[in-house]
Design a protein around this motif. Structure first.
Motif, PDB file in Angstrom:
ATOM      1  N   ASN A   1       0.826  -1.205   0.000  1.00 14.07           N
ATOM      2  CA  ASN A   1       0.000   0.000   0.000  1.00 14.07           C
ATOM      3  C   ASN A   1       0.861   1.257   0.000  1.00 14.07           C
ATOM      4  O   ASN A   1       0.578   2.223  -0.716  1.00 14.07           O
TER       5      ASN A   1
ATOM      6  N   SER B   1       2.595   1.591  -3.424  1.00 12.99           N
ATOM      7  CA  SER B   1       1.619   1.967  -4.439  1.00 12.99           C
ATOM      8  C   SER B   1       1.278   3.450  -4.354  1.00 12.99           C
ATOM      9  O   SER B   1       1.176   4.140  -5.379  1.00 12.99           O
ATOM     10  N   ASN B   2       1.105   3.984  -3.108  1.00 10.72           N
ATOM     11  CA  ASN B   2       0.819   5.410  -2.945  1.00 10.72           C
ATOM     12  C   ASN B   2       1.953   6.268  -3.473  1.00 10.72           C
ATOM     13  O   ASN B   2       1.726   7.301  -4.120  1.00 10.72           O
TER      14      ASN B   2
ATOM     15  N   GLY C   1      -6.423   2.756   1.933  1.00  8.68           N
ATOM     16  CA  GLY C   1      -5.059   2.222   1.923  1.00  8.68           C
ATOM     17  C   GLY C   1      -4.275   2.522   3.182  1.00  8.68           C
ATOM     18  O   GLY C   1      -3.711   1.617   3.813  1.00  8.68           O
TER      19      GLY C   1
ATOM     20  N   ALA D   1      -4.754  15.072  -5.806  1.00 11.47           N
ATOM     21  CA  ALA D   1      -4.906  13.742  -5.210  1.00 11.47           C
ATOM     22  C   ALA D   1      -6.240  13.127  -5.583  1.00 11.47           C
ATOM     23  O   ALA D   1      -6.342  11.922  -5.843  1.00 11.47           O
TER      24      ALA D   1
ATOM     25  N   LYS E   1       1.707   6.223  -7.259  1.00 13.33           N
ATOM     26  CA  LYS E   1       0.518   6.905  -7.798  1.00 13.33           C
ATOM     27  C   LYS E   1       0.618   8.418  -7.692  1.00 13.33           C
ATOM     28  O   LYS E   1       0.191   9.142  -8.591  1.00 13.33           O
ATOM     29  N   TYR E   2       1.175   8.919  -6.578  1.00 17.77           N
ATOM     30  CA  TYR E   2       1.137  10.359  -6.331  1.00 17.77           C
ATOM     31  C   TYR E   2       2.448  11.060  -6.682  1.00 17.77           C
ATOM     32  O   TYR E   2       2.652  12.205  -6.278  1.00 17.77           O
TER      33      TYR E   2
ATOM     34  N   GLY F   1      -8.813   5.925  -6.074  1.00 20.58           N
ATOM     35  CA  GLY F   1      -8.475   5.281  -4.798  1.00 20.58           C
ATOM     36  C   GLY F   1      -9.712   5.077  -3.954  1.00 20.58           C
ATOM     37  O   GLY F   1     -10.743   5.702  -4.190  1.00 20.58           O
TER      38      GLY F   1
ATOM     39  N   ARG G   1     -10.420  10.864   1.778  1.00 25.75           N
ATOM     40  CA  ARG G   1      -9.749  11.281   0.544  1.00 25.75           C
ATOM     41  C   ARG G   1      -9.265  12.706   0.713  1.00 25.75           C
ATOM     42  O   ARG G   1      -9.926  13.540   1.318  1.00 25.75           O
TER      43      ARG G   1
END
Length: 607
Positions: free
Chosen positions: A486, A489-490, A552, A543, A493-494, A548, A537
């Protein structure tokens, strides 16, 4: 006068009230001087013997001698009455008392009223109930003769003074002992306050409280917030519980008034009038106490702060002493301590109720999430299977885009369902957590390998810094893999295309720390406070543009806490983020039960 024949030397006598003992010492010295005798002594009656408390004109060590009760009673039965004094001529001295007798080294005069070395003269000292409490004795008259009328007049006066002082000494000794026991009882009560319920508090201290007040028993009523009152009782040598609720309407009102006034009521037939107690209610109470065999009570309010929380009643039967002012003060202190115990049990009951309610809510939430996720899985599987059966190549471009959108939606739904099931699984308090030895270095390498394609798709570089040897922790390998996946992955992604992501594993002061640093969009200070909340979120539009579930980091936090670790986040909006996870390190040699083949853990994780 009696003396001990034991080989052990006798020291000075200790007494609860040293000042009174000194007064008695002055008295026996005055008797010896002013009444014309060489020796005098005061003896106190104890349970099994007589104790010579103070003496004058004798060798050091004589005070402290103990004489058997049987020997003294035998001697008193042979005595002649000389007013308040008793005289035993030497020819009547019994064999029982001779071993304890002090025989002065004098030669009797050759006269009719000569004093013989074995003669005994003593004044029994009785209390108001006629109980023998001690005696004043004299020996060896200076003129060698039995005392005449003038001497007997002086001796009679001193016998009266001695009686007063002896009774005072015994009363003060008893009071000092009562205070000591009361202090011990308060200490026991305060120690018992740590018990989780009022019943256990009372069980731990009730006998000490009853003993210290020389009571026959006690009962305690605690007021509950719902208006229902709980009563518990204790009686020495009895298991019978009287019907205390018969008089609740009277005593409950008194408890509130007496707590406000900090007043302890001594109630008995001799003391029926009490503040706030009408005469008819007093008669009811007296009739109730008589029916259950109680002669008097000490009614003590319980409370904490301004609130009355109940009352304590200490009981005595007929023939026992009246309640003293010292006992009333001590009872009020114990009432305050027990009031805190009632307050504590109230608070514990509230906390238990809240905890039970939260557990019920949590259990319902977990059950609902599990049910919802499983119910969604079936139609999702059907939808995904039908999408896969479509001959996409034969469709028109517009239809192909629709199928692709549906497939992406199905995939997002699958991820949400998996996250829901994962969250329910790790949050389930009924699910047993059995840690095993895990090589966190290998888990981290596996995660970076699995994330390689996602990073490559964005031309990102993952730089890994780990020790060359295994890094062991105790935990669940699948959960640790999910936690690191997790986080990785973050970071991917960001972070923008072409970014470099740094992953570092190190040992720090007996701990293991994993840090993942990215140069991505960062997190605002406002959002950092809510990062680990489920379904949160970010408020950052950048973001929000990244798909998502908002679960996570909540999953990461739950897993880390299950492994006795913690998560730290350092981030600035627009400047990137560093997430660090710290876990306890494991030395496999210290706990062989956690030994697990690393390849098996890795293999089970890969499958």
């Amino acid at each position: 006068m009696a003396r001990t024949l034991d080989d052990e030397p006798q020291g000075a006598v200790s007494f609860a009230d040293e000042q009174t003992r000194q007064h008695l010492q002055v008295l026996v010295e005055s008797v010896a001087t002013l009444a014309g005798f060489e020796q005098s002594a005061i003896t106190l009656r104890r349970s099994h013997d007589f104790l010579i408390l103070v003496a004058a004109g004798v060798a050091d060590g004589f005070a402290g001698t103990r004489v058997p009760v049987e020997a003294m009673e035998e001697e008193m039965s042979r005595a002649d009455d000389w007013g308040v004094w008793r005289f035993v001529p030497h020819e009547r001295v019994s064999d029982e008392v001779l071993p304890y007798s002090h025989i002065p080294d004098v030669v009797p005069l050759d006269v009719e009223d000569a004093w013989h070395p074995l003669d005994m003269l003593f004044a029994p000292l009785h209390d108001d109930d006629g109980v023998l409490r001690g005696m004043l004795s004299v020996d060896s008259p200076r003129n060698g003769r039995k005392p005449g009328p003038e001497q007997m007049k002086v001796l009679t006066q001193y016998a009266g003074v001695a009686r007063t002082l002896v009774l005072l000494a015994l009363e003060r000794e008893s009071l000092a002992e009562r205070v000591r026991i009361t202090d011990e009882a308060r200490a026991i009560v305060r120690q018992a306050l740590g018990e989780p319920s009022l019943e256990l508090v009372l069980e731990a201290c009730r006998s000490a409280v009853v003993d210290c007040f020389q009571a026959a028993g006690m009962w305690l009523t605690a007021f509950h917030e719902d208006g229902v009152h709980a009563t518990t009782s204790y009686a020495v040598g009895s298991d019978t519980r009287p019907p205390f609720e018969e008089i609740d309407d009277v005593v409950i009102g008194l408890a509130h008034r007496y707590w406000d006034d900090q007043y302890v009521a001594h109630f008995s037939p001799a003391h029926p009038s009490q503040p706030g107690l009408p005469e008819p209610d007093a008669e009811r109470l007296l009739a109730f106490l008589e029916r259950i065999g109680i002669a008097s009570v000490l009614f003590v309010p319980l409370g904490a702060g301004p609130e009355c929380l109940g009352f304590l009643v200490l009981t005595r039967v007929s023939g026992t002493p009246e309640w003293t002012a010292v006992e009333r003060d001590a009872a009020l202190e114990i009432g305050r301590d027990l009031g805190r115990a009632v307050a504590n049990t109230r608070q514990l009951a509230r906390e238990r109720a809240v905890a039970d309610h939260l557990r019920q809510i949590d259990g319902y939430r977990i059950e609902m999430v599990n049910t919802l996720a499983h119910e969604l899985r079936t139609p999702l599987f059907s939808m995904t299977a039908n999408l896969e059966l479509l001959d996409v190549d034969s469709l028109e471009p517009e239809d192909q885009r629709s199928v692709a959108a549906a497939s992406r939606g199905a995939e997002r739904m699958r991820v949400v369902i998996e996250d829901l099931l994962t969250m329910a699984r790790i949050a389930d308090p009924q699910r047993e957590f059995v840690p095993e030895q895990v090589d966190l270095r290998q888990v981290l390498l596996d995660v970076t390998e699995e994330c390689h394609h996602a990073a490559a798709a964005k031309s990102q570089e993952c730089r890994i810094d780990t020790p060359d040897e295994p890094v062991h922790v105790a935990g669940n390998p699948q959960e640790l893999h999910r936690m690191l996946a997790n986080l990785a992955s973050n970071a991917i992604k960001y972070s923008p295309r072409g970014a470099g992501i740094d992953v570092r594993l190190a040992r720090v002061d007996g701990l293991v720390r994993v840090s993942i640093t990215d140069p991505g969009i960062g997190i605002s200070e406002r959002d950092r406070d809510h990062l680990f909340r489920e379904f949160f979120r970010s408020t950052n539009p950048q973001a929000l543009s990244v798909p998502g579930t908002g679960m996570g980091l909540a999953i990461v936090d739950r897993i880390v806490r299950r492994h006795s670790g913690h998560v730290d986040v350092v981030s600035e909006l627009g400047e990137g983020t560093t997430v660090s996870v710290t876990l306890p390190s494991l030395d496999p040699s210290l706990d062989p039960s956690l030994e697990t083949d690393v390849s098996e853990v890795s293999g089970s994780k890969r499958s």
